[in-house]
Design a protein around this motif. Structure first.
Motif, PDB file in Angstrom:
ATOM      1  N   UNK A  58       3.173   6.185  -5.589  1.00 25.40           N
ATOM      2  CA  UNK A  58       2.978   6.413  -7.016  1.00 25.40           C
ATOM      3  C   UNK A  58       1.879   7.441  -7.282  1.00 25.40           C
ATOM      4  N   UNK A  59       1.166   7.839  -6.216  1.00 28.29           N
ATOM      5  CA  UNK A  59       0.187   8.920  -6.377  1.00 28.29           C
ATOM      6  C   UNK A  59       0.871  10.274  -6.258  1.00 28.29           C
ATOM      7  N   UNK A  60       2.130  10.276  -5.903  1.00 25.97           N
ATOM      8  CA  UNK A  60       2.796  11.541  -5.630  1.00 25.97           C
ATOM      9  C   UNK A  60       3.972  11.775  -6.568  1.00 25.97           C
TER      10      UNK A  60
ATOM     11  N   UNK B  27     -11.190   7.354  -8.627  1.00 24.47           N
ATOM     12  CA  UNK B  27     -10.547   7.354  -9.942  1.00 24.47           C
ATOM     13  C   UNK B  27      -9.043   7.632  -9.847  1.00 24.47           C
ATOM     14  N   UNK B  28      -8.300   6.921 -10.674  1.00 25.94           N
ATOM     15  CA  UNK B  28      -6.855   7.127 -10.708  1.00 25.94           C
ATOM     16  C   UNK B  28      -6.539   8.317 -11.601  1.00 25.94           C
ATOM     17  N   UNK B  29      -5.581   9.116 -11.180  1.00 25.16           N
ATOM     18  CA  UNK B  29      -5.208  10.288 -11.974  1.00 25.16           C
ATOM     19  C   UNK B  29      -4.544   9.849 -13.269  1.00 25.16           C
ATOM     20  N   UNK B  30      -4.984  10.447 -14.372  1.00 25.66           N
ATOM     21  CA  UNK B  30      -4.387  10.106 -15.663  1.00 25.66           C
ATOM     22  C   UNK B  30      -3.520  11.249 -16.178  1.00 25.66           C
ATOM     23  N   UNK B  31      -3.424  12.332 -15.416  1.00 21.47           N
ATOM     24  CA  UNK B  31      -2.619  13.468 -15.852  1.00 21.47           C
ATOM     25  C   UNK B  31      -1.137  13.131 -15.727  1.00 21.47           C
ATOM     26  N   UNK B  32      -0.380  13.602 -16.718  1.00 16.61           N
ATOM     27  CA  UNK B  32       1.064  13.335 -16.716  1.00 16.61           C
ATOM     28  C   UNK B  32       1.744  14.152 -15.623  1.00 16.61           C
ATOM     29  N   UNK B  33       2.631  13.521 -14.908  1.00 15.47           N
ATOM     30  CA  UNK B  33       3.406  14.263 -13.910  1.00 15.47           C
ATOM     31  C   UNK B  33       4.840  14.387 -14.424  1.00 15.47           C
TER      32      UNK B  33
ATOM     33  N   UNK C   7       1.880   8.765 -15.068  1.00 12.44           N
ATOM     34  CA  UNK C   7       0.683   9.222 -14.360  1.00 12.44           C
ATOM     35  C   UNK C   7       0.392   8.155 -13.325  1.00 12.44           C
ATOM     36  N   UNK C   8      -0.456   8.487 -12.377  1.00 12.70           N
ATOM     37  CA  UNK C   8      -0.778   7.498 -11.353  1.00 12.70           C
ATOM     38  C   UNK C   8      -1.344   6.228 -11.997  1.00 12.70           C
ATOM     39  N   UNK C   9      -2.272   6.431 -12.921  1.00 17.23           N
ATOM     40  CA  UNK C   9      -2.914   5.307 -13.594  1.00 17.23           C
ATOM     41  C   UNK C   9      -1.883   4.439 -14.332  1.00 17.23           C
ATOM     42  N   UNK C  10      -0.998   5.081 -15.108  1.00 21.66           N
ATOM     43  CA  UNK C  10       0.003   4.308 -15.857  1.00 21.66           C
ATOM     44  C   UNK C  10       0.983   3.603 -14.930  1.00 21.66           C
ATOM     45  N   UNK C  11       1.390   4.283 -13.871  1.00 24.24           N
ATOM     46  CA  UNK C  11       2.379   3.697 -12.953  1.00 24.24           C
ATOM     47  C   UNK C  11       1.816   2.452 -12.279  1.00 24.24           C
TER      48      UNK C  11
ATOM     49  N   UNK D 247       0.829  -1.219   0.000  1.00 21.40           N
ATOM     50  CA  UNK D 247       0.000   0.000   0.000  1.00 21.40           C
ATOM     51  C   UNK D 247       0.862   1.267   0.000  1.00 21.40           C
ATOM     52  N   UNK D 248       2.051   1.186   0.590  1.00 23.11           N
ATOM     53  CA  UNK D 248       2.906   2.381   0.563  1.00 23.11           C
ATOM     54  C   UNK D 248       3.476   2.628  -0.830  1.00 23.11           C
ATOM     55  N   UNK D 249       3.659   1.572  -1.581  1.00 22.35           N
ATOM     56  CA  UNK D 249       4.046   1.719  -2.985  1.00 22.35           C
ATOM     57  C   UNK D 249       2.932   2.443  -3.739  1.00 22.35           C
ATOM     58  N   UNK D 250       1.673   2.046  -3.475  1.00 23.63           N
ATOM     59  CA  UNK D 250       0.536   2.688  -4.142  1.00 23.63           C
ATOM     60  C   UNK D 250       0.509   4.181  -3.789  1.00 23.63           C
ATOM     61  N   UNK D 251       0.717   4.489  -2.519  1.00 18.61           N
ATOM     62  CA  UNK D 251       0.711   5.885  -2.083  1.00 18.61           C
ATOM     63  C   UNK D 251       1.860   6.656  -2.730  1.00 18.61           C
TER      64      UNK D 251
END
Ligand SMILES: [Zn+2]
Length: 219
Positions: A62-64, A152-158, A88-92, A56-60
């Motif tokens: 990749x949201x940042x 929803x997972x963010x699809x915006x490019x970071x 993006x979060x979704x792609x990662x 779960x910390x990996x998931x967190x």
């Protein structure tokens, strides 16, 4: 850990089971959510069971945008052009499922060896998951599930900071792996390298390693 990260990790398990599992017919696969960062595929020859663990910390992480860049999945997406090279979060997260599943396929082919985990055979399988459309299918499933759960997972490019050691997201105390089964803890972040203090079987040794070669855990 946020309940969002836990829920997303569960959805990654469901999406993997639904979209990727059929590619490994007859394989005994257990998908689970771990409470830490550790994200891995393991195979138990005694029981014949494959296990994929999503932390779960990996998931967190990749949201940042600040912390996602240090993960191997970010380097693979950018370096190999998966999902158009867009972070993006979704792609990662979708790519993470593909990465671990490629380890399962690699193990099944007898191509995973000690000291040679991310080898040519592994990347051939991972490339195939992407170029044959399975990675896209996985990502659609994961996005649908997460939207249905109102997460929803963010699809915006970071944009990830350029990879000097200071922009790499590593900090003193991070546990890392690198090279041939080397492991340690970040002692200091220098301008271009990190100083690593060995742990486990590497205890008592010090290394200076470029952050590109470091993995937080077995990604
Ligand atoms: Zn891996």
């Amino acid at each position: 850990m946020s309940s969002r990260a836990v829920r997303i990790a569960q959805l990654m398990c469901h999406a993997t089971a639904e979209t990727l599992s059929p590619l490994a017919d007859g394989v005994l696969l257990r998908l689970r959510v771990g409470s830490g960062r550790a994200t891995y595929h393991r195979y138990d020859p005694a029981t014949g069971e494959h296990r994929i663990n999503y932390g779960v910390r990996m998931v967190a992480d990749k949201a940042s945008p600040e912390s996602c860049g240090a993960w191997l999945s970010a380097r693979e997406i950018r370096g190999r052009g998966y999902y158009g090279g867009v972070l993006s979060e979704s792609n990662l997260l979708a790519h993470t499922c593909c990465h671990e599943f490629a380890h399962l396929l690699q193990t099944r082919q007898g191509q995973r060896r000690r000291g040679s985990v991310h080898n040519q055979a592994f990347y051939r399988l991972l490339d195939e998951l992407h170029w044959d459309g399975h990675a896209d299918a996985l990502r659609s499933t994961l996005n649908q599930y997460s939207e249905a759960m109102a997460q929803p997972l963010a699809t915006t490019a970071v944009t990830v900071a350029e990879r000097t050691a200071h922009g790499s997201g590593f900090e003193r105390g991070d546990s890392v792996r690198f090279g041939r089964e080397l492991q340690g803890r970040v002692l200091r972040v220098n301008r271009r390298t990190c100083t690593i203090e060995g742990t486990g079987h590497c205890r008592g040794r010090r290394y200076r390693v470029s952050p590109q070669l470091l993995q937080r855990t077995q990604d």
